[in-house]
Design an enzyme around this catalytic site. Structure first.
Site, mmCIF file in Angstrom:
data_model
loop_
_atom_site.group_PDB
_atom_site.id
_atom_site.type_symbol
_atom_site.label_atom_id
_atom_site.label_comp_id
_atom_site.label_asym_id
_atom_site.label_seq_id
_atom_site.Cartn_x
_atom_site.Cartn_y
_atom_site.Cartn_z
ATOM 1 N N HIS A 66 0.923 -1.377 0.202
ATOM 2 C CA HIS A 66 0.050 0.136 -0.009
ATOM 3 C C HIS A 66 0.798 1.507 -0.171
ATOM 4 O O HIS A 66 1.729 1.267 0.756
ATOM 5 C CB HIS A 66 -1.097 -0.078 1.443
ATOM 6 N N CYS B 286 -4.686 2.432 -3.752
ATOM 7 C CA CYS B 286 -3.635 3.176 -3.005
ATOM 8 C C CYS B 286 -2.097 1.764 -2.957
ATOM 9 O O CYS B 286 -1.504 1.701 -2.315
ATOM 10 C CB CYS B 286 -3.220 3.702 -1.776
ATOM 11 N N LYS C 263 -10.069 -0.612 10.264
ATOM 12 C CA LYS C 263 -10.346 -1.379 9.712
ATOM 13 C C LYS C 263 -10.529 -3.053 10.733
ATOM 14 O O LYS C 263 -10.985 -3.698 10.208
ATOM 15 C CB LYS C 263 -8.521 -2.288 9.395
ATOM 16 N N GLN D 54 -4.250 -5.298 6.992
ATOM 17 C CA GLN D 54 -5.300 -5.669 6.985
ATOM 18 C C GLN D 54 -4.676 -7.210 7.148
ATOM 19 O O GLN D 54 -6.134 -7.973 7.808
ATOM 20 C CB GLN D 54 -5.362 -5.945 5.433
ATOM 21 N N ASP E 70 3.579 -5.105 8.156
ATOM 22 C CA ASP E 70 2.055 -3.147 7.822
ATOM 23 C C ASP E 70 1.177 -4.574 7.815
ATOM 24 O O ASP E 70 0.716 -5.495 7.161
ATOM 25 C CB ASP E 70 2.198 -3.244 6.336
#
Ligand SMILES: Cc1ncc(COP(=O)(O)O)c(C=O)c1O
Length: 420
Positions: free
Chosen positions: A137, A378, A240, A217, A214
């Site tokens: 991302h 993104c 999220k 998600q 990261d």
């Protein structure tokens, strides 16, 4: 391998996972959009909130609100206790060794910028290499581009196969003696691909290279244990994960955080300040300048409690079956192209409808009450890898149902009729 796709009924039949009760916890799911029942499949962008989170936020403002850490009065003490309890909830959620390793940020983006700036910049110089995956991302690209621009570092990109599989061998081949940092997504927000981060960390650490994961998600869809992964940094974002906006988390190993300079200056992050000098507090406070997002952190704590009450393994199993169902239904449409078929992927499907622009598709789906995202997500380098400038993306959460996938498919048929 034979993939056994569950029927719509079988998707929902799980001991200990009551989809109707879960849906009843999310008031917004009862809304109508353009007179149609809402089918919310834009969870990869932001998830909806259960009433447990809404009530925790409301309760904090109604009964227990004051600024934290600096007060000597009752409400400040209560707010501080609740805020720090949320930090402990996050610690347990990630299985970090200590609360001092949990820093509250605005979101995942700020957490990654913090690492790039405070950890990366002093350690990465001219000609040094930062290894990313092509799936990142922009949040996990642009902060490293800053280091490329300002320090002369070189960005390298681990590839994916045409099916969106992460290629561990290719990744390993890209590591050189100049590699100073590895930053990888846990789960792609476009393809759903899950990166084997434990393996990545093992390979990196054999060569003494730190790894940032990261988890914007990944933390939503997979159980995460940072001690088991042994990653140096792990980031995620509250909104999220069924929590409020304005709150994110950076996990960092204590010894690394202790060696890092502050990211921003202001109140609460100091040891002392005189007219001539300043000293800095210890982590996590060193990295939390100014008034933090107090109520958002408390809301995130409530969101994590909610997720834990359902059970992360249950969520993963359910979403896995829902994904199988959705992949089979969408995969049977020969005018629809799916991007990302990696083994064991998370519950995200990016697709194109032949002859139609992704923005038009999502606008038409919206008229049928179906919310999906369209655009670059993104992830421009990844889209360039697949030779496209936009896709549609249906991203599923624990509260989605096979019936909603059926509604998506029905609406896609109607869309297709308009373009065929
Ligand atoms: C994989 C990934 N990383 C980072 C982010 C950034 O999250 P935030 O905007 O909350 O910082 C996102 C958001 O879409 C994401 O999907």
């Amino acid at each position: 391998m034979t993939v056994i796709t569950p029927s719509a009924k079988a998707v929902c039949a799980t001991d200990g996972f009551d989809i109707d009760a879960i849906r009843a916890d999310f008031p917004i799911l009862a809304e109508k959009v353009h007179g149609k029942p809402l089918t919310y499949l834009d969870n990869g962008a932001s998830a909806q909130k259960p009433r447990q989170v809404i009530e925790a936020v409301s309760n904090a403002y109604t009964h227990e609100y004051a600024n934290v850490h600096r007060g000597l009065h009752h409400l400040s003490n209560v707010a501080t206790a609740n805020f720090e309890k949320a930090r402990e909830t996050v610690r347990a959620f990630l299985n970090a060794a200590s609360d001092e390793e949990i820093i509250f940020t605005r979101n995942a983006t700020e957490a990654i910028n913090l690492v790039a700036s405070s950890f990366g910049r002093p350690r990465i110089g001219e000609g040094d290499e930062i290894l990313l995956t092509i799936m990142e991302h922009h949040s996990n690209i642009v902060p490293w581009h800053f280091i490329r621009e300002r320090q002369g570092a070189v960005l390298k990109w681990a590839p994916v196969s045409d099916d969106g599989e992460f290629l561990l061998d290719e990744f390993e081949k890209l590591i050189t003696p100049r590699t100073k940092m590895i930053a990888v997504t846990h789960m792609s927000n476009v393809l759903g691909t899950i990166v084997p981060v434990k393996e990545v960390v093992r390979i990196a650490h054999e060569r003494g290279i730190p790894v940032l994961v990261d988890g914007a998600q990944g933390a939503v869809h997979l159980p995460v244990d940072v001690q088991d992964l042994d990653c140096d940094f792990y980031t995620f974002t509250g909104h999220k994960l069924y929590g409020p906006t304005g709150i994110g988390v950076l996990y960092g190993k204590k010894e690394l955080l202790e060696a890092m300079p502050p990211y921003q200056g202001g109140g609460e992050m100091i040891g002392y300040v005189t007219t001539d000098e300043v000293t800095y507090g210890k982590p996590p406070h060193r990295f939390e300048a100014g008034t933090p997002a107090i109520v958002q952190a408390i809301g995130l704590g409530a969101a994590i409690d909610y997720v834990e009450s359902i059970g992360r393994e249950h969520i993963k199993d359910y979403e896995g079956r829902l994904l199988d169902y959705a992949m089979e239904r969408l995969g049977s449409l020969d005018w629809l192209k799916i991007y990302g078929r990696a083994e064991g992927k998370g519950s995200i499907i990016s697709f194109d409808v032949e002859g139609a622009h992704a923005h038009d598709v999502s606008t038409i789906l919206d008229h049928h009450g179906v919310a999906v995202r369209a655009g670059t997500h993104c992830c421009e380098p990844l889209l360039a890898r697949f030779g496209v400038s936009s896709t549609c993306r249906a991203s599923m959460a624990m509260y989605n149902t096979p019936q909603e996938i059926d509604r998506l498919v029905e609406a896609l048929h109607k869309t297709r009729e308009m373009f065929a």
